[in-house]
Each structure stands twice: as structure tokens, then as C-alpha cells.
Design a protein around this motif. Sequence first.
Motif, PDB file in Angstrom:
ATOM      1  N   LYS A  22     -11.125   1.388  -6.508  1.00 43.01           N
ATOM      2  CA  LYS A  22     -10.358   1.246  -7.749  1.00 43.01           C
ATOM      3  C   LYS A  22      -9.533   2.498  -8.010  1.00 43.01           C
ATOM      4  CE  LYS A  22     -13.798  -1.767  -9.796  1.00 43.01           C
ATOM      5  NZ  LYS A  22     -14.894  -1.886 -10.759  1.00 43.01           N
ATOM      6  N   GLU A  23     -10.136   3.669  -7.821  1.00 36.04           N
ATOM      7  CA  GLU A  23      -9.404   4.921  -8.009  1.00 36.04           C
ATOM      8  C   GLU A  23      -8.249   5.029  -7.018  1.00 36.04           C
ATOM      9  OE1 GLU A  23     -11.987   8.362  -8.000  1.00 36.04           O
ATOM     10  OE2 GLU A  23     -13.425   7.332  -9.296  1.00 36.04           O
ATOM     11  N   ASN A  24      -8.508   4.670  -5.762  1.00 30.46           N
ATOM     12  CA  ASN A  24      -7.457   4.722  -4.736  1.00 30.46           C
ATOM     13  C   ASN A  24      -6.344   3.732  -5.044  1.00 30.46           C
ATOM     14  OD1 ASN A  24      -8.639   6.777  -3.231  1.00 30.46           O
ATOM     15  ND2 ASN A  24      -9.802   5.346  -1.946  1.00 30.46           N
ATOM     16  N   LEU A  25      -6.722   2.538  -5.464  1.00 27.41           N
ATOM     17  CA  LEU A  25      -5.717   1.534  -5.811  1.00 27.41           C
ATOM     18  C   LEU A  25      -4.857   2.029  -6.966  1.00 27.41           C
ATOM     19  CD1 LEU A  25      -4.406  -1.236  -5.476  1.00 27.41           C
ATOM     20  CD2 LEU A  25      -6.222  -2.188  -6.923  1.00 27.41           C
ATOM     21  N   GLN A  26      -5.473   2.637  -7.971  1.00 27.87           N
ATOM     22  CA  GLN A  26      -4.715   3.165  -9.109  1.00 27.87           C
ATOM     23  C   GLN A  26      -3.737   4.239  -8.656  1.00 27.87           C
ATOM     24  OE1 GLN A  26      -5.076   2.024 -12.569  1.00 27.87           O
ATOM     25  NE2 GLN A  26      -3.037   2.865 -12.282  1.00 27.87           N
ATOM     26  N   LEU A  27      -4.183   5.126  -7.769  1.00 25.20           N
ATOM     27  CA  LEU A  27      -3.295   6.165  -7.235  1.00 25.20           C
ATOM     28  C   LEU A  27      -2.126   5.552  -6.467  1.00 25.20           C
ATOM     29  CD1 LEU A  27      -5.956   8.734  -5.961  1.00 25.20           C
ATOM     30  CD2 LEU A  27      -4.375   9.055  -7.879  1.00 25.20           C
ATOM     31  N   ILE A  28      -2.433   4.561  -5.635  1.00 22.59           N
ATOM     32  CA  ILE A  28      -1.402   3.900  -4.838  1.00 22.59           C
ATOM     33  C   ILE A  28      -0.402   3.181  -5.742  1.00 22.59           C
ATOM     34  CG2 ILE A  28      -0.990   2.014  -3.196  1.00 22.59           C
ATOM     35  CD1 ILE A  28      -3.751   2.856  -1.912  1.00 22.59           C
ATOM     36  N   LEU A  29      -0.900   2.445  -6.732  1.00 21.06           N
ATOM     37  CA  LEU A  29      -0.006   1.722  -7.636  1.00 21.06           C
ATOM     38  C   LEU A  29       0.884   2.688  -8.419  1.00 21.06           C
ATOM     39  CD1 LEU A  29      -2.391  -1.071  -8.980  1.00 21.06           C
ATOM     40  CD2 LEU A  29      -0.514  -1.326  -7.339  1.00 21.06           C
ATOM     41  N   ASN A  30       0.315   3.786  -8.868  1.00 20.13           N
ATOM     42  CA  ASN A  30       1.118   4.782  -9.589  1.00 20.13           C
ATOM     43  C   ASN A  30       2.202   5.371  -8.692  1.00 20.13           C
ATOM     44  OD1 ASN A  30      -0.205   4.465 -12.021  1.00 20.13           O
ATOM     45  ND2 ASN A  30      -1.643   6.123 -11.642  1.00 20.13           N
ATOM     46  N   LYS A  31       1.861   5.578  -7.438  1.00 18.46           N
ATOM     47  CA  LYS A  31       2.836   6.125  -6.489  1.00 18.46           C
ATOM     48  C   LYS A  31       3.982   5.123  -6.265  1.00 18.46           C
ATOM     49  CE  LYS A  31       2.283   9.122  -2.617  1.00 18.46           C
ATOM     50  NZ  LYS A  31       1.445   9.550  -1.511  1.00 18.46           N
ATOM     51  N   ILE A  32       3.631   3.859  -6.073  1.00 19.97           N
ATOM     52  CA  ILE A  32       4.652   2.820  -5.880  1.00 19.97           C
ATOM     53  C   ILE A  32       5.471   2.661  -7.157  1.00 19.97           C
ATOM     54  CG2 ILE A  32       5.037   0.344  -5.524  1.00 19.97           C
ATOM     55  CD1 ILE A  32       2.530   0.399  -3.682  1.00 19.97           C
ATOM     56  N   LYS A  33       4.790   2.614  -8.288  1.00 23.52           N
ATOM     57  CA  LYS A  33       5.469   2.458  -9.576  1.00 23.52           C
ATOM     58  C   LYS A  33       6.438   3.608  -9.812  1.00 23.52           C
ATOM     59  CE  LYS A  33       2.648   2.611 -12.960  1.00 23.52           C
ATOM     60  NZ  LYS A  33       1.685   2.417 -14.048  1.00 23.52           N
TER      61      LYS A  33
END
Length: 169
Positions: A152-163
Motif C-alpha cells: 500500500k505504501e509503495n502503491l501510494q508512492l508510485i501513484l503520487n509519482k505518476i500523478k
Amino acid sequence: MPININLRDIPTRELLLAYKEEMSEINITNVLLYLDFQKVARDLSKNYDSFIETFQLTEAKFTLMMLLYRENSKSLTPIELSKKAGVKKATITGLLAGLEKSEFIIREKNINDGRSTMIVLSKKGIAKLKEFLPYNYLKANKMMDVLSDVEKENLQLILNKIKGDTNNE
């Protein structure tokens, strides 16, 4: 309104390799990840739309109701709603008409500016949210419970990076 096509026949790595001979800028991994990401996003959206319809809501109406619910006064002007929702005033007008017809909102004269109206979340609208929200949160929990805390933490980091990258275009 644009037509959303939910592509099921995603190009294979082999097909993209063949295209790469003509278009060297293709990064096959990036293209496949992007297509998978789009598919997941559309499938989630379609699933959520079906779910929310069982409560006689749409995502757009729910969003406006929640924007009103978050306010201490449970009210905003149509322009404020438009800005907070990130849509044009014309779009808000149609959504408000539907919410008013369902008696989820009430229009009141703006006491600070007699030329405008306030959109107020009605008691029926508040009751609808209180009925729906527990199910909404359970649905979110169920979907995300397949991930570990680290995922979940990794997904949040990835989504923030893409966003962040999409906001710079």
C-alpha cells in the motif's frame, strides 16, 4: 461527452516489438504498463459505478454531496462547488438539477450576496450519505485489503509519482 472504450484486446509484447522496428520511440514495458494501468482504472470505475447505482447515486452526485457534507454549514455556492469538483459550471447545473429532483439538496438565497444562491445538503441528502458511506468504506477496504501495508505504501508512492508527472504536462 467522450466515449470510453474499454480495450480488451491489449497488444502483445511481440506486436509492440514489430511496431518498434518502425517507431523506435516505443518503450514496450512502459506501453504495456500504461495499458494495464488504464484497464485496471476503467474496470475499477465500471465496478464502482455499478455499486453506487444500487444506492440511486452516481459518482458525480456523490462527490458533490460529499463536498457539501464536509462544510460546517453543509452549503456552498454553485461556483464554489464547480471549483472544488473541478468541472465547468454548466456541468454543475445539470448535476444540481438531478440532486434537487431527488431532494438531496435545497437551493437557498445567499444571505451574503442576494444575487446568488447557496446549495445546501438536505436532511434527506445527509441521510442518504449516512446510509451509503459505511458500504462505500467497506468496498474500499475490501479492494485494498489484498495488499500488504508495504505494498500500500509503495502503491501510494508510485501513484503520487505518476500523478505528479501528469500534472506537469
